[in-house]
Design an enzyme around this catalytic site. Structure first.
Site, mmCIF file in Angstrom:
data_model
loop_
_atom_site.group_PDB
_atom_site.id
_atom_site.type_symbol
_atom_site.label_atom_id
_atom_site.label_comp_id
_atom_site.label_asym_id
_atom_site.label_seq_id
_atom_site.Cartn_x
_atom_site.Cartn_y
_atom_site.Cartn_z
ATOM 1 N N GLN A 29 -38.141 69.182 48.239
ATOM 2 C CA GLN A 29 -37.308 69.281 47.506
ATOM 3 C C GLN A 29 -36.312 68.830 48.116
ATOM 4 O OE1 GLN A 29 -36.912 71.227 43.569
ATOM 5 N NE2 GLN A 29 -35.027 70.462 43.283
ATOM 6 N N PHE A 30 -35.890 68.222 48.742
ATOM 7 C CA PHE A 30 -35.007 67.284 50.083
ATOM 8 C C PHE A 30 -33.921 67.759 48.984
ATOM 9 C CE2 PHE A 30 -34.329 63.507 46.463
ATOM 10 C CZ PHE A 30 -33.120 63.413 46.528
ATOM 11 N N THR A 31 -33.248 67.604 47.421
ATOM 12 C CA THR A 31 -31.596 68.002 47.368
ATOM 13 C C THR A 31 -31.618 69.980 47.654
ATOM 14 O OG1 THR A 31 -33.173 69.266 45.071
ATOM 15 C CG2 THR A 31 -32.242 66.681 45.349
#
Length: 150
Positions: free
Chosen positions: A78-80
């Site tokens: 999850q890069f966010t």
């Protein structure tokens, strides 16, 4: 590395409408990787997750670890998790590692968790549009950042 760990009674991930992975009792972990991350971050964070004692014992206290309850892990990239929200209303993701750096670290993280737990780690697919479902048990949700050890 930054992780959001949720104690779950069940969790699953779908890609294109097909279940890619599912677990019963254990952890659903969202993992964010940044450019500054190294093997040291992998080792520290995977140890924390594998040994975290947040499952109920016979007295109802959060005193048991994943191994004590024969739990599993569903790991989702999850890069966010490294979103910057300081300016404007559109988050920026400049701290998030690009795929060429993040994918090898993500794969090493999976191997580290597998070695520590002795179990196969269930995953989504890096970079895919995933639909994650879970039943948060408690609810218990904990965030950990490997750059915030002190």
């Amino acid at each position: 590395m930054r992780a959001v760990i949720q104690r779950v009674s069940e969790a699953s991930v779908k890609i294109d409408g097909i279940i890619k992975g599912e677990i019963n009792q254990g952890f659903m972990v969202l993992l964010g990787i940044e450019d500054a991350d190294t093997q040291e971050d992998i080792d520290w964070l995977s140890q924390k997750i594998a040994n975290m004692r947040v499952f109920g014992d016979e007295n109802g206290l959060m005193n048991k670890a994943l191994a004590d309850i024969d739990g599993n892990i569903l790991l989702i990239s999850q890069f966010t998790l490294f979103a910057s929200t300081k300016k404007g209303n559109r988050p920026g993701f400049t701290r998030s590692a690009k795929p060429e750096k993040a994918i090898p670290l993500y794969e090493l993280f999976i191997k580290s968790l597998e070695n520590l737990t002795g179990k196969k780690i269930v995953t989504g697919e890096f970079g895919a549009d995933m639909k994650v479902s879970l039943i948060n048990d408690g609810p218990v949700t904990i965030t950990i950042d490997s750059k915030d050890k002190q």
